[in-house]
Design an enzyme around this catalytic site. Structure first.
Site, PDB file in Angstrom:
ATOM      1  N   MET A   1      39.312  33.142  37.314  1.00  0.00           N
ATOM      2  CA  MET A   1      39.242  34.459  36.605  1.00  0.00           C
ATOM      3  C   MET A   1      38.909  33.643  35.073  1.00  0.00           C
ATOM      4  O   MET A   1      39.632  32.990  34.719  1.00  0.00           O
ATOM      5  CB  MET A   1      40.603  35.085  36.478  1.00  0.00           C
ATOM      6  CG  MET A   1      40.627  36.156  35.277  1.00  0.00           C
ATOM      7  SD  MET A   1      39.546  37.512  35.678  1.00  0.00           S
ATOM      8  CE  MET A   1      40.054  38.218  37.098  1.00  0.00           C
ATOM      9  N   HIS A   2      37.814  34.269  34.650  1.00  0.00           N
ATOM     10  CA  HIS A   2      37.212  33.520  33.650  1.00  0.00           C
ATOM     11  C   HIS A   2      36.754  34.927  32.728  1.00  0.00           C
ATOM     12  O   HIS A   2      36.981  36.021  33.029  1.00  0.00           O
ATOM     13  CB  HIS A   2      36.063  32.661  33.412  1.00  0.00           C
ATOM     14  CG  HIS A   2      34.823  32.986  34.703  1.00  0.00           C
ATOM     15  ND1 HIS A   2      33.828  33.530  33.971  1.00  0.00           N
ATOM     16  CD2 HIS A   2      34.686  32.953  35.955  1.00  0.00           C
ATOM     17  CE1 HIS A   2      33.091  33.870  34.745  1.00  0.00           C
ATOM     18  NE2 HIS A   2      33.487  33.308  36.123  1.00  0.00           N
ATOM     19  N   ALA A   3      36.162  34.340  31.485  1.00  0.00           N
ATOM     20  CA  ALA A   3      35.892  35.614  30.633  1.00  0.00           C
ATOM     21  C   ALA A   3      35.007  36.591  31.007  1.00  0.00           C
ATOM     22  O   ALA A   3      35.274  37.850  30.793  1.00  0.00           O
ATOM     23  CB  ALA A   3      35.462  35.104  29.232  1.00  0.00           C
TER      24      ALA A   3
ATOM     25  N   ALA B   1      36.892  39.115  33.461  1.00  0.00           N
ATOM     26  CA  ALA B   1      37.947  39.455  32.852  1.00  0.00           C
ATOM     27  C   ALA B   1      37.609  40.887  32.146  1.00  0.00           C
ATOM     28  O   ALA B   1      37.854  41.943  31.928  1.00  0.00           O
ATOM     29  CB  ALA B   1      38.803  38.406  31.898  1.00  0.00           C
TER      30      ALA B   1
ATOM     31  N   GLU C   1      29.996  36.370  42.230  1.00  0.00           N
ATOM     32  CA  GLU C   1      29.311  35.039  41.905  1.00  0.00           C
ATOM     33  C   GLU C   1      29.544  34.231  43.379  1.00  0.00           C
ATOM     34  O   GLU C   1      29.071  32.881  43.296  1.00  0.00           O
ATOM     35  CB  GLU C   1      30.564  34.226  41.084  1.00  0.00           C
ATOM     36  CG  GLU C   1      30.588  34.955  39.655  1.00  0.00           C
ATOM     37  CD  GLU C   1      31.606  34.266  38.795  1.00  0.00           C
ATOM     38  OE1 GLU C   1      32.441  33.502  39.283  1.00  0.00           O
ATOM     39  OE2 GLU C   1      31.560  34.660  37.642  1.00  0.00           O
TER      40      GLU C   1
END
Length: 93
Positions: free
Chosen positions: A19-21, A24, A92
């Site tokens: 979980m990255h920006a 999120a 992704e």
């Protein structure tokens, strides 16, 4: 009277970066149209899914088990969208 029964679905983080920006932000964007609160639960924490910062505090790496919770039946489509987003590896993988 509003039904306050929590509806929850389990999923996990599938992409390599966790979980990255960007994911999120997408989750917060999906939640923006919710009628009631939506939460993301992981690593013994429950955070507001409308807050990018809160989501990032979960430190959810690949393989982290996640529970998405809603309190309003009308938000079931939002719940499904978020779970689908997790299941596709945030686009992704």
């Amino acid at each position: 009277m509003k039904n306050n029964k929590i509806i929850a679905r389990r999923t996990s983080v599938k992409n390599e970066l966790g979980m990255h920006a960007r994911p999120a932000s997408k989750i917060a964007q999906i939640v923006d149209s919710a009628c009631s609160d939506v939460w993301v639960c992981a690593n013994s924490k429950r955070v507001d899914a409308a807050s990018i910062i809160d989501i990032l505090t979960l430190c959810a790496v690949k393989g982290t088990k996640v529970v998405i919770e809603i309190e309003n039946q009308e938000d079931r489509m939002i719940l499904d969208q978020i779970v689908s987003f997790f299941e596709t590896g945030f686009g992704e993988i």
